[in-house]
Design an enzyme around this catalytic site. Structure first.
Site, PDB file in Angstrom:
ATOM      1  N   ARG A 109     -10.325 -12.263  15.298  1.00  0.00           N
ATOM      2  CA  ARG A 109      -8.952 -12.333  16.031  1.00  0.00           C
ATOM      3  C   ARG A 109      -9.215 -11.940  17.418  1.00  0.00           C
ATOM      4  NH1 ARG A 109      -5.587  -7.472  13.070  1.00  0.00           N
ATOM      5  NH2 ARG A 109      -7.617  -7.001  12.697  1.00  0.00           N
ATOM      6  N   LYS A 121      -9.804  -4.716  17.972  1.00  0.00           N
ATOM      7  CA  LYS A 121     -10.314  -3.645  17.218  1.00  0.00           C
ATOM      8  C   LYS A 121     -10.838  -2.513  18.366  1.00  0.00           C
ATOM      9  CE  LYS A 121     -10.446  -3.279  13.405  1.00  0.00           C
ATOM     10  NZ  LYS A 121      -9.317  -3.014  12.741  1.00  0.00           N
ATOM     11  N   TYR A 130      -6.204  -1.457  19.085  1.00  0.00           N
ATOM     12  CA  TYR A 130      -6.093  -0.704  17.964  1.00  0.00           C
ATOM     13  C   TYR A 130      -7.350   0.341  18.475  1.00  0.00           C
ATOM     14  CZ  TYR A 130      -3.096  -3.641  15.318  1.00  0.00           C
ATOM     15  OH  TYR A 130      -1.952  -4.403  14.691  1.00  0.00           O
ATOM     16  N   HIS A 174      -7.404   3.957  16.446  1.00  0.00           N
ATOM     17  CA  HIS A 174      -7.711   4.767  15.324  1.00  0.00           C
ATOM     18  C   HIS A 174      -8.314   5.906  15.563  1.00  0.00           C
ATOM     19  CE1 HIS A 174      -5.326   2.272  12.526  1.00  0.00           C
ATOM     20  NE2 HIS A 174      -5.980   1.119  13.187  1.00  0.00           N
ATOM     21  N   GLU A 187      -1.433   1.294  17.434  1.00  0.00           N
ATOM     22  CA  GLU A 187      -1.115   1.894  16.216  1.00  0.00           C
ATOM     23  C   GLU A 187      -0.359   3.119  16.256  1.00  0.00           C
ATOM     24  OE1 GLU A 187      -4.258   1.869  17.135  1.00  0.00           O
ATOM     25  OE2 GLU A 187      -4.892   4.008  16.870  1.00  0.00           O
ATOM     26  N   ARG A 239      15.780   2.635   0.584  1.00  0.00           N
ATOM     27  CA  ARG A 239      14.921   1.554   0.874  1.00  0.00           C
ATOM     28  C   ARG A 239      15.103   0.445  -0.389  1.00  0.00           C
ATOM     29  NH1 ARG A 239      12.516  -1.619   4.358  1.00  0.00           N
ATOM     30  NH2 ARG A 239      11.055  -2.832   3.483  1.00  0.00           N
ATOM     31  N   VAL A 292       1.751   1.581  -1.348  1.00  0.00           N
ATOM     32  CA  VAL A 292       2.502   2.860  -0.668  1.00  0.00           C
ATOM     33  C   VAL A 292       1.914   3.429   0.774  1.00  0.00           C
ATOM     34  CG1 VAL A 292       3.102   3.583  -3.246  1.00  0.00           C
ATOM     35  CG2 VAL A 292       0.730   4.220  -2.162  1.00  0.00           C
ATOM     36  N   LEU A 293       2.649   4.126   1.175  1.00  0.00           N
ATOM     37  CA  LEU A 293       2.177   5.049   2.327  1.00  0.00           C
ATOM     38  C   LEU A 293       2.981   6.026   2.517  1.00  0.00           C
ATOM     39  CD1 LEU A 293       0.626   4.723   4.950  1.00  0.00           C
ATOM     40  CD2 LEU A 293       2.410   3.917   6.409  1.00  0.00           C
ATOM     41  N   ALA A 315      -3.313  -0.731   0.220  1.00  0.00           N
ATOM     42  CA  ALA A 315      -3.446   0.875   0.798  1.00  0.00           C
ATOM     43  C   ALA A 315      -4.700   1.590   0.823  1.00  0.00           C
ATOM     44  CB  ALA A 315      -2.444   1.726  -0.068  1.00  0.00           C
ATOM     45  N   ASP A 347      -6.804   1.138   3.019  1.00  0.00           N
ATOM     46  CA  ASP A 347      -7.293   1.662   4.340  1.00  0.00           C
ATOM     47  C   ASP A 347      -6.903   3.269   4.506  1.00  0.00           C
ATOM     48  OD1 ASP A 347      -4.495   1.000   4.436  1.00  0.00           O
ATOM     49  OD2 ASP A 347      -4.527   0.201   6.403  1.00  0.00           O
ATOM     50  N   MET A 364      -7.609  -6.833   5.505  1.00  0.00           N
ATOM     51  CA  MET A 364      -6.953  -8.248   4.977  1.00  0.00           C
ATOM     52  C   MET A 364      -6.772  -9.022   5.844  1.00  0.00           C
ATOM     53  SD  MET A 364      -4.823  -6.890   1.562  1.00  0.00           S
ATOM     54  CE  MET A 364      -4.283  -8.332   1.064  1.00  0.00           C
TER      55      MET A 364
HETATM   56  N1  LIG Z   1      -5.795  -3.330   3.648  1.00  0.00           N
HETATM   57  C1  LIG Z   1      -5.187  -3.995   4.724  1.00  0.00           C
HETATM   58  O1  LIG Z   1      -5.565  -5.000   5.361  1.00  0.00           O
HETATM   59  C2  LIG Z   1      -3.899  -3.437   5.159  1.00  0.00           C
HETATM   60  C3  LIG Z   1      -2.998  -4.300   6.181  1.00  0.00           C
HETATM   61  C4  LIG Z   1      -1.862  -3.587   6.576  1.00  0.00           C
HETATM   62  C5  LIG Z   1      -1.539  -2.380   6.049  1.00  0.00           C
HETATM   63  N2  LIG Z   1      -1.996  -1.715   5.186  1.00  0.00           N
HETATM   64  C6  LIG Z   1      -1.646  -0.564   4.353  1.00  0.00           C
HETATM   65  O2  LIG Z   1      -0.579  -0.875   3.470  1.00  0.00           O
HETATM   66  C7  LIG Z   1      -0.054   0.159   3.147  1.00  0.00           C
HETATM   67  C8  LIG Z   1       1.521   0.002   3.247  1.00  0.00           C
HETATM   68  O3  LIG Z   1       1.761  -0.197   4.449  1.00  0.00           O
HETATM   69  P1  LIG Z   1       3.379  -0.444   4.920  1.00  0.00           P
HETATM   70  O4  LIG Z   1       3.470  -0.918   6.468  1.00  0.00           O
HETATM   71  O5  LIG Z   1       3.807  -1.379   3.816  1.00  0.00           O
HETATM   72  O6  LIG Z   1       4.089   0.781   4.903  1.00  0.00           O
HETATM   73  P2  LIG Z   1       5.603   1.153   4.923  1.00  0.00           P
HETATM   74  O7  LIG Z   1       5.754   2.507   5.496  1.00  0.00           O
HETATM   75  O8  LIG Z   1       6.418   0.254   5.459  1.00  0.00           O
HETATM   76  O9  LIG Z   1       5.828   1.323   3.319  1.00  0.00           O
HETATM   77  C9  LIG Z   1       5.613   2.134   2.362  1.00  0.00           C
HETATM   78  C10 LIG Z   1       6.200   2.431   1.440  1.00  0.00           C
HETATM   79  O10 LIG Z   1       5.722   3.271   0.420  1.00  0.00           O
HETATM   80  C11 LIG Z   1       6.773   4.140  -0.035  1.00  0.00           C
HETATM   81  N3  LIG Z   1       6.124   5.215  -0.998  1.00  0.00           N
HETATM   82  C12 LIG Z   1       5.777   6.261  -0.285  1.00  0.00           C
HETATM   83  N4  LIG Z   1       5.442   6.957  -1.630  1.00  0.00           N
HETATM   84  C13 LIG Z   1       5.460   6.443  -2.656  1.00  0.00           C
HETATM   85  C14 LIG Z   1       5.323   6.565  -3.968  1.00  0.00           C
HETATM   86  N5  LIG Z   1       4.719   7.632  -4.703  1.00  0.00           N
HETATM   87  N6  LIG Z   1       5.797   5.606  -4.771  1.00  0.00           N
HETATM   88  C15 LIG Z   1       6.368   4.337  -4.532  1.00  0.00           C
HETATM   89  N7  LIG Z   1       6.604   4.169  -3.376  1.00  0.00           N
HETATM   90  C16 LIG Z   1       6.074   5.021  -2.405  1.00  0.00           C
HETATM   91  C17 LIG Z   1       7.637   4.284   0.927  1.00  0.00           C
HETATM   92  O11 LIG Z   1       9.073   5.068   0.638  1.00  0.00           O
HETATM   93  C18 LIG Z   1       7.636   3.146   1.765  1.00  0.00           C
HETATM   94  O12 LIG Z   1       8.748   2.359   1.569  1.00  0.00           O
HETATM   95  C19 LIG Z   1      -0.438   1.237   4.143  1.00  0.00           C
HETATM   96  O13 LIG Z   1      -1.506   2.080   3.504  1.00  0.00           O
HETATM   97  C20 LIG Z   1      -1.076   0.566   5.180  1.00  0.00           C
HETATM   98  O14 LIG Z   1      -1.917   1.097   5.988  1.00  0.00           O
HETATM   99  C21 LIG Z   1      -3.343  -2.271   4.606  1.00  0.00           C
END
Ligand SMILES: NC(=O)c1ccc[n+]([C@@H]2O[C@H](COP(=O)([O-])OP(=O)(O)OC[C@H]3O[C@@H](n4cnc5c(N)ncnc54)[C@H](O)[C@@H]3O)[C@@H](O)[C@H]2O)c1
Length: 374
Positions: A15, A74, A93, A95, A117, A202, A238-239, A267, A269, A300
């Site tokens: 990027r 980054k 970013y 972190h 972030e 939600r 989840v987050l 999740a 990360d 990703m």
């Molecule tokens: N791998 C990658 O490249 C990449 C890229 C972007 C985001 N992510 C990761 O993806 C994850 C999700 O990000 P997001 O932006 O959607 O976050 P978000 O906050 O929008 O959504 C997370 C959701 O998880 C729900 N949640 C929490 N605990 C839960 C449980 N026990 N059961 C079910 N649901 C639950 C919350 O209510 C929330 O709606 C994060 O860890 C983020 O860092 C990874």
């Protein structure tokens, strides 16, 4: 203001922090844009695209030396630490809570460092993280469908089915930004989609925007077990803000999944939400545990830089314009969201969680910089 854009030197990062379209918005406002040659190449933006909007070119060293505001994607790598200097505003970013060496380098540099972030709105949204979650969610559904193919080790199921043959099941853990976007693509492919969420509000929202086309279930350990075991693709999304992802999927559940099904742990990360997850890279995205293909790429959006670069610039540009037009001090005084992004300023750590993480002194931003608009 002179705005600099450097090439990303982190492996597998394609990027760039500013598109030619964004650069043009800035030059039209009277700012100068200075680009390191080749910086946009990974995102299919040749140097000529920047040249035609009046940008000039320099080496990375000269960009860092001359620009008032340096835009990156980054965090700076050790090879770049020496280039970061007092008087420059760095917007990228960062972190920092996970990187003590960088935090100390930024403190010593005297630069003003604003982290994408931690830019946070009053209603606690993270506008500069959201587009990457959108990209990752959409990619996760695609990856799930792809790795179900037999030649790739999958069980050989077409996710959408065909007339007379049932489609596959996708179970999404978490219905936030990643979960919603994964659902949209999985539905588009014709899959049957279940979202497990903890927040009833939600779920009400998802029910409305997805017009009842998904099953929405309360996320309990029993429900997770049932949904995971019968799914063809499981997507971990989840987050819990500021915490490691909860391990919702046990090894036993993975053992009971169908052989050749796919677990895509977005999740990852935050440590991943399955006991069997470990980070992978785009060059080797998957591995198999208990007969289940695990896709756990930690960055990703890096796979689709053309889309991810534009999505990132769309959301960063208004903040870049504010800093360029008004200077950092006035821009943060006008906008509390941007103020929350300032992590390091004038040799002080101005973001509490970062200071705590490394045992450094925390200086509230308003003590380092007056926040009353002028
Ligand atoms: N791998 C990658 O490249 C990449 C890229 C972007 C985001 N992510 C990761 O993806 C994850 C999700 O990000 P997001 O932006 O959607 O976050 P978000 O906050 O929008 O959504 C997370 C959701 O998880 C729900 N949640 C929490 N605990 C839960 C449980 N026990 N059961 C079910 N649901 C639950 C919350 O209510 C929330 O709606 C994060 O860890 C983020 O860092 C990874």
């Amino acid at each position: 203001m002179k705005i600099g854009v450097v090439n990303e030197i982190k492996p597998d990062e394609y990027r760039v922090a500013l598109t030619p379209a964004g650069a043009r918005e800035l030059t039209q406002r009277g700012h100068e844009v200075l680009v390191e040659a080749g910086a946009g190449a990974g995102s299919s933006f040749p140097d000529d695209a920047y040249r035609s909007i009046g940008a000039s070119f320099a080496t990375a060293e000269d960009v860092w030396a001359q620009a008032d505001l340096v835009l990156k994607v980054k965090e700076p790598l050790p090879a770049e630490y020496a280039l970061i200097r007092e008087g420059v505003v760095l917007f990228t970013y960062l972190h920092l809570a996970a990187n003590e060496a960088l935090t100390r380098a930024l403190v010593e540099s005297g630069a003003a460092c604003v982290a994408y972030e931690t830019v946070e709105t009053d209603d606690r949204r993270l506008p500069l993280l959201a587009p990457m979650s959108e990209v990752a969610g959409r990619l996760a559904a695609q990856a799930g469908a792809t790795f179900l193919e037999k030649p790739l080790g999958g069980r050989g199921l077409l996710l959408g089915g065909v007339a007379g043959v049932a489609p596959g099941h996708v179970a999404l853990l978490g219905g936030g930004i990643v979960g919603y976007n994964a659902a949209v693509i999985a539905l588009g492919l014709g899959a049957q989609v279940t979202i497990l969420e903890r927040s009833v509000d939600r779920m009400r929202h998802l029910e409305e925007v997805l017009s009842g086309r998904v099953s929405l279930l309360m996320s309990s350990s029993l429900q997770i077990e049932e949904s995971v075991i019968q799914a063809d693709v499981v997507i971990g999304a989840v987050l819990i803000p500021g915490a490691l992802a909860p391990k919702l999927i046990t090894r036993q559940m993975v053992h009971e999944m169908k052989p050749g099904s796919v677990l895509c742990d977005v999740a990852i990360d935050q440590g991943g939400c399955a006991e069997t997850s470990r980070p992978t890279t785009h060059s080797e995205p998957v591995y198999t545990v208990e007969g289940v293909i695990h896709y756990c790429v930690a960055n990703m959006p890096g796979a689709v830089p053309v889309t991810a670069t534009k999505a990132l610039t769309n959301v960063t540009l208004p903040y870049v314009e504010a800093i360029a037009d008004h200077g950092l001090a006035e821009a943060v005084a006008r906008d509390r969201s941007l103020a929350r992004g300032v992590n390091v300023l004038h040799g002080k750590v101005t973001y509490e969680a970062v200071a705590e993480a490394h045992g450094l002194e925390y200086a509230p931003l308003e003590d380092v910089l007056p926040l009353t608009p002028v």
